[in-house]
Design a protein around this motif. Structure first.
Motif, PDB file in Angstrom:
ATOM      1  N   LEU A   1      47.638  -6.949 -14.947  1.00 16.75           N
ATOM      2  CA  LEU A   1      47.136  -7.175 -13.653  1.00 16.75           C
ATOM      3  C   LEU A   1      45.347  -6.277 -13.918  1.00 16.75           C
ATOM      4  O   LEU A   1      44.628  -6.870 -13.922  1.00 16.75           O
ATOM      5  CB  LEU A   1      47.480  -7.748 -12.776  1.00 16.75           C
ATOM      6  N   TRP A   2      46.047  -4.873 -13.671  1.00 14.47           N
ATOM      7  CA  TRP A   2      44.991  -3.464 -13.677  1.00 14.47           C
ATOM      8  C   TRP A   2      43.577  -4.243 -14.094  1.00 14.47           C
ATOM      9  O   TRP A   2      42.534  -4.049 -14.642  1.00 14.47           O
ATOM     10  CB  TRP A   2      45.311  -2.160 -12.987  1.00 14.47           C
ATOM     11  N   ASP A   3      44.437  -4.285 -15.565  1.00 14.42           N
ATOM     12  CA  ASP A   3      43.737  -4.334 -17.085  1.00 14.42           C
ATOM     13  C   ASP A   3      42.615  -5.442 -17.107  1.00 14.42           C
ATOM     14  O   ASP A   3      41.593  -5.083 -17.400  1.00 14.42           O
ATOM     15  CB  ASP A   3      44.358  -4.787 -18.272  1.00 14.42           C
ATOM     16  N   GLN A   4      43.119  -7.028 -16.194  1.00 10.93           N
ATOM     17  CA  GLN A   4      42.588  -8.147 -16.049  1.00 10.93           C
ATOM     18  C   GLN A   4      41.032  -7.354 -15.460  1.00 10.93           C
ATOM     19  O   GLN A   4      39.875  -8.032 -15.792  1.00 10.93           O
ATOM     20  CB  GLN A   4      43.297  -8.835 -16.010  1.00 10.93           C
ATOM     21  N   ARG A   5      42.109  -6.742 -14.251  1.00 11.47           N
ATOM     22  CA  ARG A   5      40.376  -7.004 -12.862  1.00 11.47           C
ATOM     23  C   ARG A   5      39.610  -5.886 -13.531  1.00 11.47           C
ATOM     24  O   ARG A   5      38.323  -6.249 -14.014  1.00 11.47           O
ATOM     25  CB  ARG A   5      41.193  -5.879 -11.893  1.00 11.47           C
ATOM     26  N   GLN A   6      40.074  -5.013 -14.899  1.00 13.27           N
ATOM     27  CA  GLN A   6      39.334  -3.947 -14.989  1.00 13.27           C
ATOM     28  C   GLN A   6      38.157  -3.896 -16.079  1.00 13.27           C
ATOM     29  O   GLN A   6      36.532  -4.612 -15.913  1.00 13.27           O
ATOM     30  CB  GLN A   6      39.637  -2.791 -15.874  1.00 13.27           C
TER      31      GLN A   6
END
Ligand SMILES: [Zn+2]
Length: 136
Positions: free
Chosen positions: A59-64
């Protein structure tokens, strides 16, 4: 497991990374948001630390990735962005989508079930609500 905050393995940070604390470790913030409170059982605890951590990371990778896209258009200085807290929907992990923010570590903990009709609209509405709560 190495302590990420130990001085020995701390890598030099750019000005930008310093200006946005936890830029690389943000998935841990997401993880804390997704799993607050004590684990219900030993199984729950280990599950939380393995697949749970993977989900937080994805999820964080997608956000980044979305943040990089946003920065490509609006620049890397959040104070110059049209809105300080651009809301997004993270749908990289089935079947729960989470509303999130490109400007801070906010994330809608509960999320929306992606098999229900209108899930994207509901997730977007929550993201917009966060975005606008900073402009009232
Ligand atoms: Zn925000």
């Amino acid at each position: 497991m190495a302590d990420p905050a130990s001085p020995d393995d701390r890598t030099p940070q750019s000005d930008h990374a310093r200006a946005t604390p936890a830029y690389d470790m943000g998935y841990l913030a997401y993880h804390d948001k997704r799993f607050s409170g004590p684990p219900r059982s030993g199984w729950h605890k280990s599950k939380r630390e393995t697949s749970g951590m993977n989900v937080s990371r994805r999820l964080w990778d997608q956000r980044q990735g979305l943040r990089r896209d946003y920065e490509a258009v609006h620049g890397t200085d959040p104070t110059q962005w049209p809105v300080r807290h651009p809301g997004v929907v993270l749908d990289a992990v089935q079947w729960i989508a989470h509303s999130a923010c490109l400007g801070c570590e906010w994330m809608d903990r509960q999320g929306v079930y992606m098999k229900e009709s209108g899930w994207r609209e509901r997730a977007l509405a929550a993201a917009r609500e966060h975005e606008e709560s900073w402009h009232r």
